[in-house]
Write an enzyme that holds these catalytic residues in place. Structure first.
Site, PDB file in Angstrom:
ATOM      1  N   ASN A  19      32.732  38.494  40.258  1.00  0.00           N
ATOM      2  CA  ASN A  19      33.757  38.597  39.215  1.00  0.00           C
ATOM      3  C   ASN A  19      33.818  37.255  38.511  1.00  0.00           C
ATOM      4  O   ASN A  19      34.355  36.297  39.046  1.00  0.00           O
ATOM      5  CB  ASN A  19      35.112  38.951  39.852  1.00  0.00           C
ATOM      6  CG  ASN A  19      36.244  38.921  38.836  1.00  0.00           C
ATOM      7  OD1 ASN A  19      36.009  38.861  37.626  1.00  0.00           O
ATOM      8  ND2 ASN A  19      37.484  38.968  39.339  1.00  0.00           N
ATOM      9  N   LYS A  21      35.466  36.430  35.958  1.00  0.00           N
ATOM     10  CA  LYS A  21      36.760  36.160  35.324  1.00  0.00           C
ATOM     11  C   LYS A  21      36.515  35.680  33.875  1.00  0.00           C
ATOM     12  O   LYS A  21      35.556  36.140  33.243  1.00  0.00           O
ATOM     13  CB  LYS A  21      37.567  35.166  36.168  1.00  0.00           C
ATOM     14  CG  LYS A  21      37.666  35.647  37.633  1.00  0.00           C
ATOM     15  CD  LYS A  21      38.638  34.899  38.485  1.00  0.00           C
ATOM     16  CE  LYS A  21      38.649  35.496  39.883  1.00  0.00           C
ATOM     17  NZ  LYS A  21      39.632  34.880  40.772  1.00  0.00           N
ATOM     18  N   HIS A 111      43.288  43.825  39.648  1.00  0.00           N
ATOM     19  CA  HIS A 111      43.086  42.476  40.181  1.00  0.00           C
ATOM     20  C   HIS A 111      44.430  41.757  40.201  1.00  0.00           C
ATOM     21  O   HIS A 111      45.264  41.944  39.306  1.00  0.00           O
ATOM     22  CB  HIS A 111      42.078  41.716  39.326  1.00  0.00           C
ATOM     23  CG  HIS A 111      41.625  40.453  39.984  1.00  0.00           C
ATOM     24  ND1 HIS A 111      42.391  39.311  39.987  1.00  0.00           N
ATOM     25  CD2 HIS A 111      40.517  40.160  40.707  1.00  0.00           C
ATOM     26  CE1 HIS A 111      41.767  38.370  40.682  1.00  0.00           C
ATOM     27  NE2 HIS A 111      40.622  38.860  41.120  1.00  0.00           N
ATOM     28  N   GLU A 113      45.262  38.911  39.407  1.00  0.00           N
ATOM     29  CA  GLU A 113      45.552  38.123  38.197  1.00  0.00           C
ATOM     30  C   GLU A 113      46.125  39.021  37.097  1.00  0.00           C
ATOM     31  O   GLU A 113      46.977  38.590  36.321  1.00  0.00           O
ATOM     32  CB  GLU A 113      44.287  37.372  37.750  1.00  0.00           C
ATOM     33  CG  GLU A 113      43.997  36.215  38.708  1.00  0.00           C
ATOM     34  CD  GLU A 113      42.534  35.867  38.884  1.00  0.00           C
ATOM     35  OE1 GLU A 113      41.708  36.253  38.039  1.00  0.00           O
ATOM     36  OE2 GLU A 113      42.225  35.203  39.902  1.00  0.00           O
ATOM     37  N   GLU A 181      41.802  41.629  48.511  1.00  0.00           N
ATOM     38  CA  GLU A 181      41.819  40.231  48.093  1.00  0.00           C
ATOM     39  C   GLU A 181      43.207  39.649  48.332  1.00  0.00           C
ATOM     40  O   GLU A 181      44.113  39.837  47.488  1.00  0.00           O
ATOM     41  CB  GLU A 181      41.495  40.121  46.597  1.00  0.00           C
ATOM     42  CG  GLU A 181      40.125  40.637  46.232  1.00  0.00           C
ATOM     43  CD  GLU A 181      39.583  39.974  44.977  1.00  0.00           C
ATOM     44  OE1 GLU A 181      38.510  39.373  45.065  1.00  0.00           O
ATOM     45  OE2 GLU A 181      40.257  40.025  43.931  1.00  0.00           O
ATOM     46  N   GLY A 187      40.776  31.589  45.033  1.00  0.00           N
ATOM     47  CA  GLY A 187      40.660  30.299  44.364  1.00  0.00           C
ATOM     48  C   GLY A 187      41.291  29.142  45.125  1.00  0.00           C
ATOM     49  O   GLY A 187      41.405  28.040  44.586  1.00  0.00           O
ATOM     50  N   SER A 227      37.901  33.191  48.139  1.00  0.00           N
ATOM     51  CA  SER A 227      37.206  31.987  48.624  1.00  0.00           C
ATOM     52  C   SER A 227      35.967  32.313  49.463  1.00  0.00           C
ATOM     53  O   SER A 227      35.666  31.618  50.441  1.00  0.00           O
ATOM     54  CB  SER A 227      38.180  31.084  49.394  1.00  0.00           C
ATOM     55  OG  SER A 227      39.213  30.625  48.532  1.00  0.00           O
TER      56      SER A 227
HETATM   57  P1  13P Z   1      37.464  33.227  44.431  1.00  0.00           P
HETATM   58  O1  13P Z   1      36.171  33.683  45.073  1.00  0.00           O
HETATM   59  O2  13P Z   1      37.267  32.213  43.378  1.00  0.00           O
HETATM   60  O3  13P Z   1      38.487  32.869  45.463  1.00  0.00           O
HETATM   61  O4  13P Z   1      38.060  34.524  43.636  1.00  0.00           O
HETATM   62  C1  13P Z   1      38.130  35.747  44.285  1.00  0.00           C
HETATM   63  C2  13P Z   1      38.464  36.781  43.300  1.00  0.00           C
HETATM   64  O5  13P Z   1      39.554  36.824  42.753  1.00  0.00           O
HETATM   65  C3  13P Z   1      37.420  37.763  42.963  1.00  0.00           C
HETATM   66  O6  13P Z   1      37.930  38.832  42.234  1.00  0.00           O
END
Ligand code: 13P
Length: 269
Positions: A19, A21, A111, A113, A181, A187, A227
């Site tokens: 992903n 983003k 997601h 976010e 997640e 992150g 992560s």
């Molecule tokens: P990270 O791997 O940067 O922690 O992000 C995970 C994520 O949100 C994937 O959709």
């Protein structure tokens, strides 16, 4: 959860999904996909042993699709979101119909976010899941608890409730992917432990069995995200209910993402 679902782990092809983003413009996207393809090829990666998917921003999708088609690159193409509607006066939205026409096969829905920054609740997530299925796209349904939820309710309660709501009205035969997640792990550099991921993944497989049926629970892939790196991927993949990973930051670094895809080789599972 039926134990048969866990025992069928070998029937589920592992899925490593990147992903991106809001990173990489369409030129960077083409360079990244090309480099990833050649890195995996040079390393002798066996196509089919692990399915690879990339989720670029909308503006990159056409370019990446053209490249994948022209060079016969065996990656799945995904989008990071879609509209709950087919077409109409929804400024800024992208229809599942348009994505399907571009060869997109997977779409991330819910997601954390989008839940946090765009106030998408379980009702919106449910509508988007149905929109994806209507257009022949496989929804990658994201669920996960915040640090506060974890403290108050433990790891499973919120993801279980989110998945139950996302699956309302979904037929048992639907092709879906679930991504667990934990919000606190995204992150942060602080991944869940493999045992935590397994506990929630098993609970989510139980939801699939209860809300859909045993066959759906046995065939549906459940990913862990938060992560993930080349140094921890193998420990997640050893867990019986974890069928892959949804990778954020590490998917932007080709050598690192390729090492994650090759988790079976470089660490041994
Ligand atoms: P990270 O791997 O940067 O922690 O992000 C995970 C994520 O949100 C994937 O959709």
């Amino acid at each position: 959860m039926s134990s048969s679902a866990t025992q069928n782990r070998s029937s589920r092809t592992p899925l490593i999904a990147g992903n991106w983003k809001m990173n990489l413009d369409h030129l960077q996207a083409v360079a990244t996909v090309q480099k990833l393809h050649w890195t995996l090829k040079d390393a002798g990666h066996e196509t089919g042993s692990v399915q690879v998917a990339v989720f670029p921003p909308f503006t990159d999708i056409r370019s990446v699709q053209t490249l994948i088609d022209a060079d016969k690159i065996p990656f799945e193409l995904g989008a990071q979101d879609l509209s709950a509607y087919d077409s109409g006066a929804y400024t800024g939205e992208v229809s599942g119909a348009f994505l399907a026409k571009l060869g997109v096969g997977l779409v991330i829905i819910g997601h954390s976010e989008r839940r946090a920054y765009h106030h998408e609740g379980d009702d919106v997530v449910g509508a988007k899941v149905k929109a994806a299925l209507k257009h022949g796209l496989t929804p990658v349904i994201c669920v996960g608890e915040t640090a506060e939820d974890l403290e108050r309710f433990g790891g499973s309660a919120v993801p279980v409730s989110q998945l139950e709501k996302a699956l309302e009205g979904v037929p048992a035969s639907a092709d879906i992917v679930v991504a667990y997640e934990p919000v606190w792990a995204i992150g942060s550099g602080q991944a869940a432990t493999p045992a935590q991921a397994q506990e929630v993944a098993a609970a989510l497989r139980g939801v699939l069995a209860r809300v859909l049926d045993d066959d759906a629970a046995a065939r549906t892939r459940i990913l862990y995200g938060g992560s993930v790196k080349s140094s921890n991927i193998a420990s997640f993949m050893r867990e019986p209910d974890v069928d892959g990973a949804l990778v954020g930051g590490a998917s932007l670094v080709v050598d690192e993402f390729a090492a994650i895809v090759r988790y079976q080789k470089h660490v041994g599972v």
